[in-house]
Design a protein around this motif. Structure first.
Motif, mmCIF file in Angstrom:
data_model
loop_
_atom_site.group_PDB
_atom_site.id
_atom_site.type_symbol
_atom_site.label_atom_id
_atom_site.label_comp_id
_atom_site.label_asym_id
_atom_site.label_seq_id
_atom_site.Cartn_x
_atom_site.Cartn_y
_atom_site.Cartn_z
ATOM 1 N N THR A 165 35.133 53.933 70.788
ATOM 2 C CA THR A 165 35.266 52.554 71.263
ATOM 3 C C THR A 165 36.721 52.271 71.598
ATOM 4 O O THR A 165 37.613 52.537 70.785
ATOM 5 C CB THR A 165 34.768 51.571 70.177
ATOM 6 N N VAL A 166 36.958 51.776 72.809
ATOM 7 C CA VAL A 166 38.332 51.470 73.234
ATOM 8 C C VAL A 166 38.395 50.032 73.740
ATOM 9 O O VAL A 166 37.398 49.473 74.193
ATOM 10 C CB VAL A 166 38.821 52.437 74.350
ATOM 11 N N LYS A 167 39.597 49.452 73.630
ATOM 12 C CA LYS A 167 39.790 48.082 74.106
ATOM 13 C C LYS A 167 40.783 48.123 75.256
ATOM 14 O O LYS A 167 41.881 48.675 75.112
ATOM 15 C CB LYS A 167 40.328 47.235 72.947
ATOM 16 N N LEU A 168 40.395 47.588 76.409
ATOM 17 C CA LEU A 168 41.237 47.657 77.606
ATOM 18 C C LEU A 168 41.651 46.265 78.030
ATOM 19 O O LEU A 168 40.840 45.345 78.034
ATOM 20 C CB LEU A 168 40.458 48.240 78.785
ATOM 21 N N LYS A 169 42.898 46.155 78.460
ATOM 22 C CA LYS A 169 43.331 44.886 79.040
ATOM 23 C C LYS A 169 42.851 44.868 80.487
ATOM 24 O O LYS A 169 42.957 45.864 81.193
ATOM 25 C CB LYS A 169 44.864 44.819 78.979
ATOM 26 N N LEU A 170 42.289 43.750 80.916
ATOM 27 C CA LEU A 170 41.879 43.618 82.324
ATOM 28 C C LEU A 170 43.107 43.336 83.176
ATOM 29 O O LEU A 170 44.055 42.738 82.668
ATOM 30 C CB LEU A 170 40.863 42.484 82.469
ATOM 31 N N PRO A 171 43.160 43.775 84.447
ATOM 32 C CA PRO A 171 42.119 44.493 85.166
ATOM 33 C C PRO A 171 41.974 45.938 84.692
ATOM 34 O O PRO A 171 42.946 46.540 84.243
ATOM 35 C CB PRO A 171 42.604 44.435 86.615
ATOM 36 N N ALA A 172 40.739 46.438 84.829
ATOM 37 C CA ALA A 172 40.468 47.780 84.329
ATOM 38 C C ALA A 172 39.475 48.507 85.241
ATOM 39 O O ALA A 172 38.770 47.890 86.025
ATOM 40 C CB ALA A 172 39.885 47.693 82.919
ATOM 41 N N VAL A 173 39.477 49.830 85.098
ATOM 42 C CA VAL A 173 38.537 50.685 85.834
ATOM 43 C C VAL A 173 37.579 51.276 84.808
ATOM 44 O O VAL A 173 38.022 51.848 83.807
ATOM 45 C CB VAL A 173 39.290 51.838 86.556
ATOM 46 N N VAL A 174 36.287 51.111 85.032
ATOM 47 C CA VAL A 174 35.297 51.617 84.075
ATOM 48 C C VAL A 174 34.259 52.431 84.839
ATOM 49 O O VAL A 174 33.823 52.043 85.926
ATOM 50 C CB VAL A 174 34.608 50.444 83.320
ATOM 51 N N THR A 175 33.870 53.586 84.278
ATOM 52 C CA THR A 175 32.805 54.372 84.922
ATOM 53 C C THR A 175 31.577 54.417 84.010
ATOM 54 O O THR A 175 31.698 54.572 82.797
ATOM 55 C CB THR A 175 33.253 55.802 85.300
ATOM 56 N N ALA A 176 30.410 54.260 84.633
ATOM 57 C CA ALA A 176 29.156 54.097 83.892
ATOM 58 C C ALA A 176 28.503 55.423 83.574
ATOM 59 O O ALA A 176 28.377 56.287 84.434
ATOM 60 C CB ALA A 176 28.190 53.265 84.737
ATOM 61 N N ASP A 177 28.067 55.573 82.315
ATOM 62 C CA ASP A 177 27.279 56.742 81.914
ATOM 63 C C ASP A 177 25.793 56.369 81.894
ATOM 64 O O ASP A 177 25.444 55.194 82.039
ATOM 65 C CB ASP A 177 27.749 57.255 80.543
ATOM 66 N N LEU A 178 24.947 57.358 81.643
ATOM 67 C CA LEU A 178 23.495 57.185 81.776
ATOM 68 C C LEU A 178 22.911 56.112 80.861
ATOM 69 O O LEU A 178 21.996 55.391 81.231
ATOM 70 C CB LEU A 178 22.837 58.532 81.473
#
Ligand code: AMP
Length: 250
Positions: A165-178
């Protein structure tokens, strides 16, 4: 919150793609095309965020030939608000795709770019990471859960050892898994409504992107055919064959 979603046009995952006889690439003539399955998951997640009141606008982006409009229309029918079509007949490498997204990020200033973890045609798994590098935004790949709160995204990532689990400051790039979600089907009324939504057209040239390939494809060939097996009469014969023919046991 504004989300850019990536929708790539690829051969439908049910199609058994064959290599061209001259080995220059896959033969896509008359093949059924569809949205890359991982992009469908990205679209679904963005739509759910909009339904939950977290996202305010969803922009579906596809980079590809004229026919890629079909995949943008599908994303619009699934709930995206508008589309951007970066028209090109070239099969762009992930770096060129990422540069197009970077240019669109500069123009559109989204809070999140949501992509599939990989496209099932090239299996590169590079574009999201490259967009992260080019924009300098935080990134989380292989997402199986995304939660937005107070300008941050908490993302559960599927990694070899389990879940991270990670916490990202927006704006962010996220890639979707299945396992992020199960995408819905577009309803007929929504398909009709999608015809009225806007798709803006641009091109890599207009975005100032150099699309020159960095990689040379030497050959595309089918995997070797599997040899037929043999039936054995009993365990003793099996052990004998494993020992003396296949030589996999001593
Ligand atoms: P890849 O790095 O090629 O495996 O692709 C990763 C993800 O980037 C895909 O799942 C898409 O969401 C996005 N992507 C790659 N190429 C394109 C494209 N031509 N148009 C839109 N999105 C793309």
């Amino acid at each position: 919150m504004k989300i850019l979603i990536a929708v790539k046009r690829v051969a439908d995952y049910n199609v058994k793609v064959r290599a061209k006889s001259d080995n220059t690439g896959p033969d896509l003539a008359n093949v059924k095309m569809a949205i890359n399955p991982f992009c469908e998951i990205a679209v679904e997640e963005a739509v759910r965020m909009k339904e939950a009141g977290v996202a305010s606008e969803i922009v579906a982006v596809s980079i590809g030939p004229q026919a890629a409009q079909e995949q943008i229309r599908t994303a619009l029918a699934l709930g995206a608000d508008r589309g951007i079509h970066v028209l090109t007949d070239a099969e762009l490498e992930p770096l060129a795709v990422a540069k197009c997204f970077k240019a669109l990020c500069d123009k559109e200033t989204p809070d999140m770019v949501l992509l599939g973890k990989q496209a099932i045609d090239g299996d590169n798994n590079q574009t999201g990471q490259m967009i992260g590098a080019l924009t300098g935004w935080s990134q989380a790949t292989f997402a199986s859960d995304i939660n937005i709160e107070d300008g941050y995204a908490t993302v559960v990532r599927e990694v070899d050892a389990g879940l991270q689990t990670v916490k990202l400051k927006l704006p962010a790039v996220v890639t979707a898994d299945l396992r992020l979600n199960e995408p819905r089907y577009a309803s007929l009324p929504n398909i009709m409504k999608a015809k009225k939504k806007t798709i803006d057209n641009t091109s890599p040239e207009e975005l100032g992107v150099d699309t020159a390939p960095r990689v040379t494809l030497l050959k595309a060939a089918p995997p070797p055919e599997r040899q037929p097996g043999v039936k054995v009469e009993d365990v003793a014969e099996l052990i004998d064959k494993l020992k003396n023919e296949a030589k996999v046991i001593a």
